[in-house]
Design a protein around this motif. Structure first.
Motif, PDB file in Angstrom:
ATOM      1  N   PRO A 138      42.203  47.558  43.671  1.00  0.00           N
ATOM      2  CA  PRO A 138      41.599  47.354  42.680  1.00  0.00           C
ATOM      3  C   PRO A 138      40.695  46.775  42.961  1.00  0.00           C
ATOM      4  O   PRO A 138      40.016  45.702  43.452  1.00  0.00           O
ATOM      5  CB  PRO A 138      42.751  47.366  41.853  1.00  0.00           C
ATOM      6  CG  PRO A 138      43.451  47.064  43.052  1.00  0.00           C
ATOM      7  CD  PRO A 138      43.227  47.131  44.181  1.00  0.00           C
ATOM      8  N   GLN A 187      49.314  46.487  38.453  1.00  0.00           N
ATOM      9  CA  GLN A 187      48.854  45.296  38.308  1.00  0.00           C
ATOM     10  C   GLN A 187      49.265  44.154  37.469  1.00  0.00           C
ATOM     11  O   GLN A 187      49.629  42.506  38.031  1.00  0.00           O
ATOM     12  CB  GLN A 187      46.707  45.793  38.118  1.00  0.00           C
ATOM     13  CG  GLN A 187      46.580  45.554  39.444  1.00  0.00           C
ATOM     14  CD  GLN A 187      46.930  45.110  40.724  1.00  0.00           C
ATOM     15  OE1 GLN A 187      46.865  44.079  40.868  1.00  0.00           O
ATOM     16  NE2 GLN A 187      47.576  45.909  41.579  1.00  0.00           N
ATOM     17  N   GLN A 241      40.174  42.858  42.771  1.00  0.00           N
ATOM     18  CA  GLN A 241      41.074  42.695  44.101  1.00  0.00           C
ATOM     19  C   GLN A 241      40.260  42.972  45.128  1.00  0.00           C
ATOM     20  O   GLN A 241      40.660  42.649  46.767  1.00  0.00           O
ATOM     21  CB  GLN A 241      42.260  42.548  43.711  1.00  0.00           C
ATOM     22  CG  GLN A 241      42.910  41.944  42.251  1.00  0.00           C
ATOM     23  CD  GLN A 241      44.309  42.032  42.728  1.00  0.00           C
ATOM     24  OE1 GLN A 241      45.388  43.052  43.038  1.00  0.00           O
ATOM     25  NE2 GLN A 241      45.078  40.562  42.460  1.00  0.00           N
ATOM     26  N   ARG A 242      38.659  43.123  45.308  1.00  0.00           N
ATOM     27  CA  ARG A 242      38.504  44.325  46.507  1.00  0.00           C
ATOM     28  C   ARG A 242      38.799  42.617  48.216  1.00  0.00           C
ATOM     29  O   ARG A 242      38.671  42.958  49.435  1.00  0.00           O
ATOM     30  CB  ARG A 242      37.240  43.953  46.403  1.00  0.00           C
ATOM     31  CG  ARG A 242      37.451  46.035  45.999  1.00  0.00           C
ATOM     32  CD  ARG A 242      36.229  46.251  46.203  1.00  0.00           C
ATOM     33  NE  ARG A 242      36.008  47.580  46.363  1.00  0.00           N
ATOM     34  CZ  ARG A 242      35.061  48.175  44.296  1.00  0.00           C
ATOM     35  NH1 ARG A 242      34.932  47.483  43.746  1.00  0.00           N
ATOM     36  NH2 ARG A 242      35.560  49.170  44.605  1.00  0.00           N
ATOM     37  N   ARG A 279      47.283  51.960  42.687  1.00  0.00           N
ATOM     38  CA  ARG A 279      47.542  50.270  42.311  1.00  0.00           C
ATOM     39  C   ARG A 279      46.356  50.901  40.873  1.00  0.00           C
ATOM     40  O   ARG A 279      45.428  50.257  40.920  1.00  0.00           O
ATOM     41  CB  ARG A 279      46.909  50.575  42.982  1.00  0.00           C
ATOM     42  CG  ARG A 279      47.229  50.374  44.347  1.00  0.00           C
ATOM     43  CD  ARG A 279      46.306  49.880  46.103  1.00  0.00           C
ATOM     44  NE  ARG A 279      47.082  49.390  47.357  1.00  0.00           N
ATOM     45  CZ  ARG A 279      47.737  51.088  47.437  1.00  0.00           C
ATOM     46  NH1 ARG A 279      47.229  51.787  46.961  1.00  0.00           N
ATOM     47  NH2 ARG A 279      48.501  50.564  48.781  1.00  0.00           N
ATOM     48  N   THR A 280      46.836  51.196  40.171  1.00  0.00           N
ATOM     49  CA  THR A 280      46.871  51.032  38.134  1.00  0.00           C
ATOM     50  C   THR A 280      46.521  50.300  37.714  1.00  0.00           C
ATOM     51  O   THR A 280      47.150  49.217  37.921  1.00  0.00           O
ATOM     52  CB  THR A 280      47.226  52.570  37.869  1.00  0.00           C
ATOM     53  OG1 THR A 280      49.156  52.049  37.204  1.00  0.00           O
ATOM     54  CG2 THR A 280      47.348  53.916  38.802  1.00  0.00           C
ATOM     55  N   ALA A 281      45.492  49.306  36.401  1.00  0.00           N
ATOM     56  CA  ALA A 281      45.715  48.408  35.237  1.00  0.00           C
ATOM     57  C   ALA A 281      46.921  48.389  35.412  1.00  0.00           C
ATOM     58  O   ALA A 281      47.910  46.983  34.925  1.00  0.00           O
ATOM     59  CB  ALA A 281      45.401  48.408  34.226  1.00  0.00           C
TER      60      ALA A 281
END
Length: 416
Positions: free
Chosen positions: A341, A410, A344-345, A405-407
């Motif tokens: 995401p 998260q 959070q890279r 890995r969607t909002a």
């Protein structure tokens, strides 16, 4: 007639930000290469440390990178890539400048840990900034040019470091750290001149612990981390193998290093072809695994050959290991930039660095014992390990791809 525009397009990144990033990496390489060329000599002759103390310091620095990668990656996400990159470069410069004052062992260990933590922060910041500032279609190519120019700077720095050692004096040893400190300080200033980008940290901030529950990505980090063992296999183990198990003159080692550098500079950009999708990553990573798996028996064969045949086989082994380096770099760049995401890279890069920290701690001693102390049978064990990575990468990348890995995901992670 030679198409100069086409030629320049192969050796120069695109104008603007890609070219600025390449120049920054070249500068970084000059400073780092200068210091590494004589770091052990500086520690022993100027600071006055014993080999055991130097080894303990290096291990402590490796442990600092291992435990610090995740929190420093999270910090990068919070403050933004460019700011983290700048802070890391400036703190690193201060640590280098303080090395001549570190006459006590504990001061030396502290400075090594600070320098390593600062380098971890700046590396995380560079990846996060590049992913945010460069369009997705150009990211891997821009990173490849940056890596190629890093190798150019590294080579120039190694030459400067060799010149400083040739002076055989205390001022020459001081030159090593002051060039590294100066280059890192200028680097920090240079990063502040890069175009500002909107940080993903301006948006929602999910829980930092969600990355530990992303098992598919962790599995991918493990595959990449194991494949990165090839760097120890050729940088450390192969060179010890040449000295202890072959009849090759020691100066050939310089030729092996030069071959690796030249191939990395010339072919890094070309090696990124196909690194624009997960299927492409699978193909490149498999190629990297096969290349490393083939290099090991070639290296083992040099223990049974003599003369020029041994030299030729060594050059083949280094070329194969270099292929692994180029392909795995391209594949991991795509995964680091496109899979996590955006907010959070840095944390995901920290996870990669933590996994690599484990291999960095265990790799040199473990591979040296495995290969050298077994008389060469360890090369075949390494062949099996690298081949297993080639088989594993397909299922692992498929697992990563089908894991959302969607909002919403998260948000659920944050609520846990």
């Amino acid at each position: 007639m030679i198409d100069m525009r086409g030629v320049l397009g192969k050796i120069l990144p695109a104008p603007g930000l890609p070219r600025m990033l390449a120049a920054q990496n070249a500068l970084w390489g000059v400073g780092t290469g200068t210091f590494l060329a004589g770091s052990v000599v500086f520690y022993s002759l100027y600071v006055g440390l014993t080999p055991v103390q130097i080894g303990i310091g290096l291990s402590c620095a490796g442990f600092a990178a291992l435990v610090g990668s995740l929190p420093l990656g999270h910090l990068t996400d919070r403050i933004g890539g460019r700011r983290a990159w700048t802070i890391g470069a400036l703190v690193r410069a201060a640590a280098f400048a303080a090395y001549p004052l570190g006459r006590e062992f504990w001061v030396f260990v502290l400075l090594m840990c600070v320098q390593t933590a600062a380098e971890t922060l700046s590396t995380s910041g560079r990846v996060v900034y590049t992913a945010a500032a460069v369009p997705a279609r150009d990211r891997v190519r821009v990173m490849a040019f940056s890596r190629a120019y890093l190798n150019v700077g590294w080579t120039v720095g190694a030459g400067l470091g060799a010149g400083a050692l040739a002076l055989d004096s205390r001022p020459g040893l001081l030159w090593l750290v002051f060039v590294a400190a100066g280059a890192s300080a200028v680097n920090g200033w240079y990063v502040t001149r890069l175009p500002a980008v909107r940080s993903a940290a301006d948006g929602p901030r999910p829980s930092p612990w969600g990355v530990l529950r992303d098992l598919p990505y962790t599995a991918g980090s493990t595959v990449f981390g194991v494949l990165w063992l090839h760097m120890f296999a050729w940088n450390d183990v192969l060179q010890l193998w040449v000295i202890t198990r072959t009849d090759v003159p020691k100066p050939v080692l310089g030729g092996l290093v030069a071959l690796n550098t030249v191939l990395a500079v010339v072919f890094q950009v070309r090696a990124t072809r196909g690194a624009d999708s997960l299927p492409g990553v699978v193909r490149l990573t498999r190629a990297a695994a096969v290349s490393a798996a083939l290099a090991c028996p070639v290296a083992a064969a040099t223990g049974m050959t003599h003369g020029w045949l041994t030299v030729v086989l060594l050059f083949v082994a280094v070329a194969l290991f270099t292929g692994t380096e180029l392909w795995i770099s391209a594949g991991q760049w795509f995964v680091q930039a496109e899979i996590p995401p955006p907010a959070q890279r840095g944390l995901y890069v920290g996870l990669d660095k933590s996994v690599q920290g484990v291999t960095r701690l265990a790799g040199p001693a473990g591979l040296t014992f495995l290969v050298i102390e077994t008389g060469g049978w360890g090369w075949w064990v390494l062949t099996g390990i690298f081949a297993a990575c080639g088989f594993a990468v397909g299922p692992v990348m498929a697992w990563i791809e089908r894991t959302p890995r969607t909002a919403a995901l998260q948000a659920r992670s944050s609520a846990v």
